[in-house]
Design a protein around this motif. Sequence first.
Motif, short mmCIF file in Angstrom:
data_model
loop_
_atom_site.label_atom_id
_atom_site.label_comp_id
_atom_site.label_asym_id
_atom_site.label_seq_id
_atom_site.Cartn_x
_atom_site.Cartn_y
_atom_site.Cartn_z
N UNK A 105 12.49 12.75 -10.73
CA UNK A 105 12.96 12.28 -9.49
C UNK A 105 11.56 11.28 -9.02
N UNK A 106 11.96 10.38 -8.25
CA UNK A 106 10.97 9.44 -7.52
C UNK A 106 11.06 9.74 -6.04
N UNK A 107 10.08 9.84 -5.42
CA UNK A 107 9.94 9.66 -3.96
C UNK A 107 9.40 8.33 -3.81
N UNK A 108 10.26 7.61 -2.63
CA UNK A 108 9.69 6.54 -2.11
C UNK A 108 9.49 5.18 -3.08
N UNK B 10 -1.69 20.62 -0.83
CA UNK B 10 -1.97 19.10 -0.97
C UNK B 10 -1.13 18.26 -0.39
N UNK B 11 -1.58 16.93 0.32
CA UNK B 11 -0.88 16.38 1.19
C UNK B 11 -0.84 14.82 0.55
N UNK B 12 0.36 14.43 0.15
CA UNK B 12 0.61 13.02 -0.34
C UNK B 12 1.22 12.31 0.56
N UNK B 13 0.71 11.18 0.99
CA UNK B 13 1.37 10.54 1.89
C UNK B 13 2.03 9.39 1.44
N UNK B 14 2.70 8.47 2.16
CA UNK B 14 3.61 7.28 1.46
C UNK B 14 2.94 6.34 1.54
N UNK B 15 1.48 6.00 2.36
CA UNK B 15 0.86 5.09 2.23
C UNK B 15 -0.78 5.52 2.42
N UNK B 16 -1.50 4.64 1.75
CA UNK B 16 -2.79 4.55 2.30
C UNK B 16 -3.69 3.23 2.20
N UNK C 299 0.94 -1.28 0.06
CA UNK C 299 0.14 -0.13 -0.04
C UNK C 299 0.85 1.21 -0.08
N UNK C 300 1.90 1.16 -0.68
CA UNK C 300 2.82 2.40 -0.95
C UNK C 300 2.67 3.24 -2.06
N UNK C 301 2.78 4.44 -1.79
CA UNK C 301 2.52 5.55 -3.04
C UNK C 301 4.03 6.00 -3.26
N UNK C 302 4.32 5.59 -4.56
CA UNK C 302 5.59 6.14 -5.14
C UNK C 302 5.14 7.67 -6.12
N UNK D 86 17.24 11.99 -9.41
CA UNK D 86 17.17 11.86 -8.00
C UNK D 86 16.25 10.63 -7.43
N UNK D 87 16.60 9.86 -6.48
CA UNK D 87 15.74 9.11 -5.89
C UNK D 87 15.50 9.61 -4.40
N UNK D 88 14.41 9.82 -3.96
CA UNK D 88 14.25 10.51 -2.58
C UNK D 88 13.39 9.51 -1.71
N UNK D 89 14.05 9.12 -0.59
CA UNK D 89 13.27 8.42 0.35
C UNK D 89 13.00 9.39 1.51
N UNK D 90 11.51 9.13 1.94
CA UNK D 90 11.09 10.16 2.93
C UNK D 90 12.04 9.31 4.48
N UNK D 91 12.04 8.15 4.60
CA UNK D 91 12.73 7.50 5.67
C UNK D 91 13.26 6.36 5.52
N UNK D 92 13.68 5.69 6.58
CA UNK D 92 14.01 3.90 6.42
C UNK D 92 12.64 3.33 6.58
N UNK D 93 12.36 2.84 5.77
CA UNK D 93 11.12 1.94 5.71
C UNK D 93 10.85 0.64 6.54
N UNK D 94 9.93 0.46 7.09
CA UNK D 94 10.02 -0.91 7.69
C UNK D 94 8.86 -1.74 7.12
#
Length: 236
Positions: free
Chosen positions: A27-30, A165-171, A12-15, A52-60
């Motif tokens: 660029x790609x995020x996550x 606009x808020x774009x999250x990493x998951x939904x 359920x990850x958004x890229x 660029x490839x951007x990660x928002x954080x170290x994902x679990x």
Amino acid sequence: MLFRQLFDCESSTYTYLLADERTREALLIDPVREQAERDLGLLKELGLTLTYVLDTHVHADHVTGAGLLRQRTGARVVASPKGAPCVDLKVRHGDVLQLGEVKVEVLETPGHTDDSLSYRVGKRVFTGDALLVRSAGRTDFQNGDAGQLYDSITGVLFALPEDTEVYPAHDYKGHTVSSIAEEKRHNARAANRSREAFVQLMGSLGLPPPKKLKEAVPANLACGLLPPTQTPSAQP
Ligand SMILES: [Fe+2]
């Protein structure tokens, strides 16, 4: 600016794909490792060069595609200095990445993890797991800190213009986008709640660990490329 929201059904990850339409830099995020071929195919079809490839954080909960995409395209991996050591460009609050006309502003939004970043691009903000649609990322592992997350949400993200606009990493419920105004009013975890009440709520969630925790975190510390297996010693 070219903008696409992509989805990985398993986690359920958004890229997100963002590109300057004139220079064709992207660029790609996550990105998700299992979706690397999809992402590379789309970049090729659209005539884009991945910069660029951007990660928002170290994902679990999934393995990042960052390292694989770097190998295949020469793109530079961007993330927080507090996260994975394999990152090429370690960015801090207020740093700006320029991609043609596209300007990416780095916001530090720790609390879900200590390395969590959000990226603001014009009227959009990519919040990782710090702020989800009507929710917020859990704070019970990876140096998570509920009080810090409350400060990131209310002090950094809610301070953005309300029409951002808020774009999250998951939904997990089918939402794709929200706005700062909506989340200020309707976020089930943070809206109209004191810091103390938020900390109490986050401490009482009692969630099971993510299915991929043990696999994903070590892999993501190597940008999704598993570290070389140890050569057995020559001991008899
Ligand atoms: Fe996360």
